[in-house]
Design a protein around this motif. Structure first.
Motif, PDB file in Angstrom:
ATOM      1  N   PRO A 287      -8.877 -51.972  17.967  1.00 34.98           N
ATOM      2  CA  PRO A 287     -10.244 -51.916  17.447  1.00 34.98           C
ATOM      3  C   PRO A 287     -10.484 -52.896  16.308  1.00 34.98           C
ATOM      4  N   LEU A 288      -9.475 -53.148  15.485  1.00 43.72           N
ATOM      5  CA  LEU A 288      -9.664 -54.107  14.395  1.00 43.72           C
ATOM      6  C   LEU A 288      -9.812 -55.528  14.940  1.00 43.72           C
ATOM      7  N   ASN A 289      -9.040 -55.864  15.958  1.00 40.24           N
ATOM      8  CA  ASN A 289      -9.185 -57.188  16.556  1.00 40.24           C
ATOM      9  C   ASN A 289     -10.568 -57.363  17.172  1.00 40.24           C
ATOM     10  N   ARG A 290     -11.094 -56.312  17.790  1.00 35.08           N
ATOM     11  CA  ARG A 290     -12.427 -56.389  18.367  1.00 35.08           C
ATOM     12  C   ARG A 290     -13.479 -56.565  17.280  1.00 35.08           C
ATOM     13  N   LEU A 291     -13.306 -55.858  16.177  1.00 39.32           N
ATOM     14  CA  LEU A 291     -14.280 -55.968  15.086  1.00 39.32           C
ATOM     15  C   LEU A 291     -14.177 -57.339  14.402  1.00 39.32           C
TER      16      LEU A 291
END
Length: 296
Positions: A287-291
């Motif tokens: 999720p952090l990479n997506r954000l």
């Protein structure tokens, strides 16, 4: 973009299984869900500024003083809100991750996230989007500003855009009259009784006829019957004390002393090393990479 953060992380918590955990087995469903929500919002709406508005006080004393039943049914003990045991530990993680990302996180002692949102929305000099699952914030909708609500009832990828036209069509009231309408109707989910015997249709008719709660009360005090549906005058008179104090509870504050913080949407993390550490500890790489991809 103003995020009703508690509304969003509660939605994430109930929408994603608790089997989604960190490497040590702690549920992180609310954390991961919120990060993916913010990524989607940034990608779809490209806000120049963003504030994650927080509840520093979920049941402010000034509202309880006005109506003691306010959110009373959601009290666990003392002044603590009844929050699922597996959600409560995730909130500090959410706060840490937002801080490391550099997404402004604002909560003010004695106020709810709604009040922080109301203050930023009122002071804004550009268009405002309020992301929420709470109808109370429909009161801030203003086509002239413009300020609209992005309502999450259908999910974050299928947001319902709430503007004055929507309020008029849905509730049959003037576009900016939601707070007065809600005062009459009441809201059991917040412990607000409303006026006994005044339902949604009568509340809408009264606000449409008189234009505002203050004008309605002035007509009530004048003693005439013009404009009042059958039986409504008696019911309103019986609730006069409630109607004096309820606006204090229903209307969001517009003058919260918010701190002077940079609310610019970050293009890169404020504290990359801390973010890596949090990602490893709680298993947040995806999720952090997506954000981060959305931010850049």
């Amino acid at each position: 973009m103003l995020l009703d953060t508690p509304s969003l992380y509660f939605r994430a918590f109930y929408g994603i299984p608790e089997s989604v955990t960190s490497p040590d087995g702690m549920p992180v469903n609310a954390v991961r869900g919120l990060l993916d929500m913010i990524a989607t919002l940034v990608r779809q709406h490209s806000p120049a500024q963003i504030v994650a508005c927080m509840d520093a006080d979920w049941r402010p004393a000034f509202r309880v003083a006005a109506i003691p039943s306010y959110k009373a049914h959601r009290v666990a003990s003392g002044d603590e809100e009844e929050v699922p045991d597996t959600l409560a530990p995730q909130v500090p993680v959410i706060e840490e991750v937002l801080d490391a990302l550099g997404i402004a996180r604002v909560g003010v002692a004695g106020y709810e996230a709604d009040d922080v949102i109301g203050t930023y929305a009122t002071a804004a000099t550009a268009a405002v989007d309020i992301v929420t699952g709470d109808r109370d914030l429909f009161q801030l909708v203003d086509d002239e500003k413009p300020c609209r609500a992005l309502y999450t009832v259908r999910g974050i990828r299928n947001l319902q855009v709430i503007d004055e036209a929507f309020v008029r069509e849905k509730y049959g009231i003037p576009g900016r009259a939601y707070a007065d309408f809600a005062t009459l109707r009441g809201d059991p989910s917040d412990g607000l009784p409303g006026v006994a015997g005044i339902g949604e249709k009568t509340a809408a008719a009264l606000i449409t006829r008189f234009g505002s709660l203050s004008a309605l009360l002035a007509a009530l005090d004048d003693g005439g019957a013009d404009g009042f549906p059958a039986g409504a005058r008696t019911k309103l008179a019986a609730a006069r004390d409630y109607l004096e104090v309820a606006p204090t509870v229903v209307r969001v504050a517009h003058d919260v002393p918010v701190p002077d913080v940079d609310i610019t949407l970050p293009a890169a993390p404020r504290d990359p090393e801390r973010l890596v550490a949090l990602s490893e500890k709680y298993g947040l790489d995806s999720p952090l990479n997506r954000l981060l991809s959305a931010l850049t």
